[in-house]
Design a protein around this motif. Structure first.
Motif, PDB file in Angstrom:
ATOM      1  N   GLU A  40     -12.329 -19.799 -38.961  1.00 59.47           N
ATOM      2  CA  GLU A  40     -13.244 -18.661 -38.953  1.00 59.47           C
ATOM      3  C   GLU A  40     -12.594 -17.428 -39.569  1.00 59.47           C
ATOM      4  O   GLU A  40     -11.462 -17.091 -39.251  1.00 59.47           O
ATOM      5  N   GLN A  41     -13.314 -16.777 -40.459  1.00 64.27           N
ATOM      6  CA  GLN A  41     -12.832 -15.563 -41.093  1.00 64.27           C
ATOM      7  C   GLN A  41     -13.344 -14.333 -40.359  1.00 64.27           C
ATOM      8  O   GLN A  41     -14.428 -14.357 -39.773  1.00 64.27           O
ATOM      9  N   ALA A  42     -12.580 -13.271 -40.415  1.00 60.64           N
ATOM     10  CA  ALA A  42     -12.940 -12.019 -39.747  1.00 60.64           C
ATOM     11  C   ALA A  42     -13.939 -11.242 -40.591  1.00 60.64           C
ATOM     12  O   ALA A  42     -13.834 -11.191 -41.810  1.00 60.64           O
ATOM     13  N   THR A  43     -14.893 -10.631 -39.909  1.00 61.63           N
ATOM     14  CA  THR A  43     -15.780  -9.653 -40.512  1.00 61.63           C
ATOM     15  C   THR A  43     -15.229  -8.300 -40.112  1.00 61.63           C
ATOM     16  O   THR A  43     -14.973  -8.056 -38.933  1.00 61.63           O
ATOM     17  N   VAL A  44     -15.039  -7.420 -41.083  1.00 58.13           N
ATOM     18  CA  VAL A  44     -14.398  -6.132 -40.830  1.00 58.13           C
ATOM     19  C   VAL A  44     -15.365  -5.005 -41.175  1.00 58.13           C
ATOM     20  O   VAL A  44     -15.927  -4.971 -42.262  1.00 58.13           O
ATOM     21  N   ASP A  45     -15.557  -4.074 -40.223  1.00 60.55           N
ATOM     22  CA  ASP A  45     -16.353  -2.869 -40.446  1.00 60.55           C
ATOM     23  C   ASP A  45     -15.510  -1.678 -40.029  1.00 60.55           C
ATOM     24  O   ASP A  45     -14.922  -1.683 -38.953  1.00 60.55           O
ATOM     25  N   GLN A  46     -15.456  -0.675 -40.904  1.00 65.21           N
ATOM     26  CA  GLN A  46     -14.693   0.523 -40.577  1.00 65.21           C
ATOM     27  C   GLN A  46     -15.640   1.614 -40.104  1.00 65.21           C
ATOM     28  O   GLN A  46     -16.682   1.842 -40.700  1.00 65.21           O
ATOM     29  N   GLY A  47     -15.247   2.265 -39.020  1.00 64.86           N
ATOM     30  CA  GLY A  47     -15.996   3.381 -38.481  1.00 64.86           C
ATOM     31  C   GLY A  47     -15.140   4.627 -38.495  1.00 64.86           C
ATOM     32  O   GLY A  47     -14.137   4.694 -39.210  1.00 64.86           O
ATOM     33  N   ASP A  48     -15.516   5.592 -37.705  1.00 60.73           N
ATOM     34  CA  ASP A  48     -14.777   6.846 -37.623  1.00 60.73           C
ATOM     35  C   ASP A  48     -13.516   6.654 -36.784  1.00 60.73           C
ATOM     36  O   ASP A  48     -13.560   6.680 -35.561  1.00 60.73           O
ATOM     37  N   GLY A  49     -12.387   6.416 -37.428  1.00 61.54           N
ATOM     38  CA  GLY A  49     -11.120   6.263 -36.737  1.00 61.54           C
ATOM     39  C   GLY A  49     -10.898   4.906 -36.097  1.00 61.54           C
ATOM     40  O   GLY A  49      -9.916   4.705 -35.392  1.00 61.54           O
ATOM     41  N   ILE A  50     -11.824   3.947 -36.317  1.00 59.20           N
ATOM     42  CA  ILE A  50     -11.666   2.608 -35.752  1.00 59.20           C
ATOM     43  C   ILE A  50     -12.002   1.550 -36.798  1.00 59.20           C
ATOM     44  O   ILE A  50     -12.676   1.819 -37.778  1.00 59.20           O
ATOM     45  N   VAL A  51     -11.514   0.356 -36.547  1.00 54.24           N
ATOM     46  CA  VAL A  51     -11.886  -0.823 -37.326  1.00 54.24           C
ATOM     47  C   VAL A  51     -12.501  -1.796 -36.332  1.00 54.24           C
ATOM     48  O   VAL A  51     -11.922  -2.057 -35.278  1.00 54.24           O
ATOM     49  N   GLU A  52     -13.671  -2.298 -36.652  1.00 55.19           N
ATOM     50  CA  GLU A  52     -14.322  -3.298 -35.803  1.00 55.19           C
ATOM     51  C   GLU A  52     -14.170  -4.657 -36.462  1.00 55.19           C
ATOM     52  O   GLU A  52     -14.574  -4.862 -37.595  1.00 55.19           O
ATOM     53  N   LEU A  53     -13.540  -5.584 -35.734  1.00 56.72           N
ATOM     54  CA  LEU A  53     -13.324  -6.942 -36.220  1.00 56.72           C
ATOM     55  C   LEU A  53     -14.190  -7.899 -35.422  1.00 56.72           C
ATOM     56  O   LEU A  53     -14.284  -7.791 -34.198  1.00 56.72           O
ATOM     57  N   SER A  54     -14.796  -8.854 -36.106  1.00 56.99           N
ATOM     58  CA  SER A  54     -15.568  -9.911 -35.455  1.00 56.99           C
ATOM     59  C   SER A  54     -15.066 -11.247 -35.980  1.00 56.99           C
ATOM     60  O   SER A  54     -14.963 -11.446 -37.190  1.00 56.99           O
ATOM     61  N   VAL A  55     -14.764 -12.145 -35.060  1.00 59.24           N
ATOM     62  CA  VAL A  55     -14.364 -13.508 -35.406  1.00 59.24           C
ATOM     63  C   VAL A  55     -15.052 -14.417 -34.407  1.00 59.24           C
ATOM     64  O   VAL A  55     -14.749 -14.385 -33.211  1.00 59.24           O
ATOM     65  N   GLY A  56     -15.998 -15.217 -34.877  1.00 59.42           N
ATOM     66  CA  GLY A  56     -16.770 -16.049 -33.958  1.00 59.42           C
ATOM     67  C   GLY A  56     -17.454 -15.170 -32.932  1.00 59.42           C
ATOM     68  O   GLY A  56     -18.100 -14.179 -33.273  1.00 59.42           O
ATOM     69  N   ALA A  57     -17.279 -15.488 -31.649  1.00 64.01           N
ATOM     70  CA  ALA A  57     -17.880 -14.702 -30.567  1.00 64.01           C
ATOM     71  C   ALA A  57     -16.998 -13.520 -30.145  1.00 64.01           C
ATOM     72  O   ALA A  57     -17.419 -12.698 -29.339  1.00 64.01           O
ATOM     73  N   ASP A  58     -15.792 -13.421 -30.682  1.00 65.98           N
ATOM     74  CA  ASP A  58     -14.860 -12.356 -30.299  1.00 65.98           C
ATOM     75  C   ASP A  58     -15.116 -11.088 -31.105  1.00 65.98           C
ATOM     76  O   ASP A  58     -15.346 -11.147 -32.313  1.00 65.98           O
ATOM     77  N   ARG A  59     -15.042  -9.941 -30.424  1.00 62.99           N
ATOM     78  CA  ARG A  59     -15.216  -8.631 -31.051  1.00 62.99           C
ATOM     79  C   ARG A  59     -14.061  -7.733 -30.628  1.00 62.99           C
ATOM     80  O   ARG A  59     -13.689  -7.703 -29.459  1.00 62.99           O
ATOM     81  N   TYR A  60     -13.518  -6.981 -31.578  1.00 61.04           N
ATOM     82  CA  TYR A  60     -12.390  -6.090 -31.299  1.00 61.04           C
ATOM     83  C   TYR A  60     -12.662  -4.734 -31.937  1.00 61.04           C
ATOM     84  O   TYR A  60     -13.201  -4.655 -33.033  1.00 61.04           O
ATOM     85  N   ARG A  61     -12.279  -3.673 -31.253  1.00 62.50           N
ATOM     86  CA  ARG A  61     -12.325  -2.316 -31.787  1.00 62.50           C
ATOM     87  C   ARG A  61     -10.902  -1.790 -31.757  1.00 62.50           C
ATOM     88  O   ARG A  61     -10.342  -1.575 -30.688  1.00 62.50           O
ATOM     89  N   LEU A  62     -10.334  -1.578 -32.937  1.00 64.63           N
ATOM     90  CA  LEU A  62      -8.942  -1.185 -33.049  1.00 64.63           C
ATOM     91  C   LEU A  62      -8.839   0.189 -33.710  1.00 64.63           C
ATOM     92  O   LEU A  62      -9.598   0.491 -34.632  1.00 64.63           O
TER      93      LEU A  62
END
Length: 66
Positions: A40-62
Motif C-alpha cells: 500500500e502506498q501513502a496518500t499525502v496531503d499538506q495542510g497548515d503546518g501539518i502533513v496528513e498521511l493515509s495508508v489503507g485504514a491508517d491515518r496520521y497527522r504529522l
C-alpha cells in the motif's frame, strides 16, 4: 514516532498502540514521503503546518519539519 537516518535515506517510524507500525521514507525526489515497505502506498496531503498521511485504514497527522 522515531526517526532513523541511513546512508542514502531517512526513515520515519510511527508505532501503533497495538504494537503495529508503519515506516515511511522521507525526502524522496519528486514525491517527498512514501511508504518504506509493504504494497500500500501513502496518500499525502499538506495542510497548515501539518502533513496528513493515509495508508489503507491508517491515518496520521504529522507536524511539518522545518
Amino acid at each position: 514516532m522515531e526517526r532513523q537516518t541511513r546512508e542514502t535515506s531517512s526513515l520515519l517510524i510511527v508505532r501503533h498502540p497495538d504494537g503495529g507500525f508503519r515506516r515511511f521514507e522521507l525526502g524522496v525526489a519528486g514525491r517527498g514521503i512514501i511508504t518504506a515497505d509493504g504494497v500500500e502506498q501513502a496518500t499525502v496531503d499538506q495542510g497548515d503546518g501539518i502533513v496528513e498521511l493515509s495508508v489503507g485504514a491508517d491515518r496520521y497527522r504529522l507536524p511539518v519539519a522545518e
